[in-house]
Enzyme design. Structure first.
Site, PDB file in Angstrom:
ATOM      1  N   SER A 164       0.847  -1.189   0.000  1.00  0.00           N
ATOM      2  CA  SER A 164       0.000   0.000   0.000  1.00  0.00           C
ATOM      3  C   SER A 164       0.886   1.244   0.000  1.00  0.00           C
ATOM      4  CB  SER A 164      -0.871  -0.001   1.263  1.00  0.00           C
ATOM      5  OG  SER A 164      -1.519   1.237   1.462  1.00  0.00           O
ATOM      6  N   TYR A 189      -3.286  -0.054  10.492  1.00  0.00           N
ATOM      7  CA  TYR A 189      -3.137  -0.380   9.078  1.00  0.00           C
ATOM      8  C   TYR A 189      -1.753   0.026   8.566  1.00  0.00           C
ATOM      9  CZ  TYR A 189      -4.133  -0.561   4.056  1.00  0.00           C
ATOM     10  OH  TYR A 189      -4.084  -0.852   2.714  1.00  0.00           O
TER      11      TYR A 189
END
Length: 259
Positions: free
Chosen positions: A135, A148
């Site tokens: 990501s 996250y």
């Protein structure tokens, strides 16, 4: 080939791209309905397998299925992941933090380690490849919340360490998307539902001024799976963030006109 998180989003689009390129895929997800519709769309090239990627037994079953159905395994794509809804650390009650951490890291980090461990013998035999979905948050803050972002930073470390440990027999790389129109599952321990990854006005803050489709990432995954084109690449996380990491302070890009 095995691809986890195949039922929706980038994973689903990448399966379709691999099938178009002639691959056969064990598509892994916990969403049986999503897997069934994917198999209908892709025909016999896709074998759906509904298992929990957080379990050792589920990952062993995926490898066994690939070897039984296809005669071996040459590519493992670790794509399953959940989000924390960009929840800041101070917005998580202390008693809830441990459970939320364990749930998110089990999917975003542990599942990848389990998958590679289960697939290692088959991948070494085929001199295959592992591709992990990272990501923008693998490199930068504010691509998610504290949990996250920590998990995606950890996944970058996993890619680099496993590339070292499995060389020269298996290449290990990753793709780090920035923006994609997907709905990610949240943390059950925090009572989170699925949430949209793209918010209103997102395109305007991107240097490229456009939200890419899930299908637009397929070429990067096929590149890293193809030893002819990327046989010299390992330990790399390819950033595909629509220019987020080079945004300017005054405006997204040098030629972008802002009101």
């Amino acid at each position: 080939m095995i691809l986890t998180g195949a039922g929706a989003g980038i994973g689903r689009a990448v399966v379709a791209r691999y099938v178009a390129e002639g691959a056969r895929v064990v598509a892994v997800d916990i969403d049986e309905e999503g897997l069934a519709s994917l198999a209908d769309e892709c025909g016999g090239a896709v074998v759906p397998l509904a298992v929990d990627v957080r379990s050792w037994e589920g990952n062993v079953a995926a490898v066994r299925t690939a070897v039984t159905e296809f005669g071996g395994l040459d590519v493992l794509v670790v794509n399953a992941g959940i989000t924390d809804g960009a929840r800041p650390l101070l917005d998580i009650d202390g008693p809830d933090l441990t459970g939320a951490f364990q749930e998110l890291f089990a999917v975003n980090v542990l599942a990848g380690l389990l998958a590679v461990r289960a697939a290692a013998d088959a991948l070494i035999a085929s001199r295959g490849a592992v591709i992990m979905t990272g990501s923008y948050a693998s490199f930068h803050a504010s691509g998610g919340g504290a949990l996250y972002t920590a998990s995606k930073h950890a996944l970058l470390g996993v890619v680099r360490q496993l590339a070292y440990e499995l060389a020269p027999d298996v290449r290990v790389n990753g793709i780090a998307p920035g923006i994609a129109p997907t709905r990610l599952r949240g943390i059950d321990a925090l009572g989170q539902e699925r949430s949209d990854s793209v918010l209103e006005g997102t395109a305007a803050v991107l240097p490229l001024q456009e939200v890419p489709s899930t299908e637009s990432y397929g070429g990067l995954y096929t590149l890293l799976a193809n030893a002819t084109d990327s046989g010299h690449v390992t330990g790399t996380m390819i950033s595909a963030d629509s220019g987020l990491s080079i945004r300017g302070l005054a405006r997204p890009g040098g030629r972008v006109r802002t009101p």
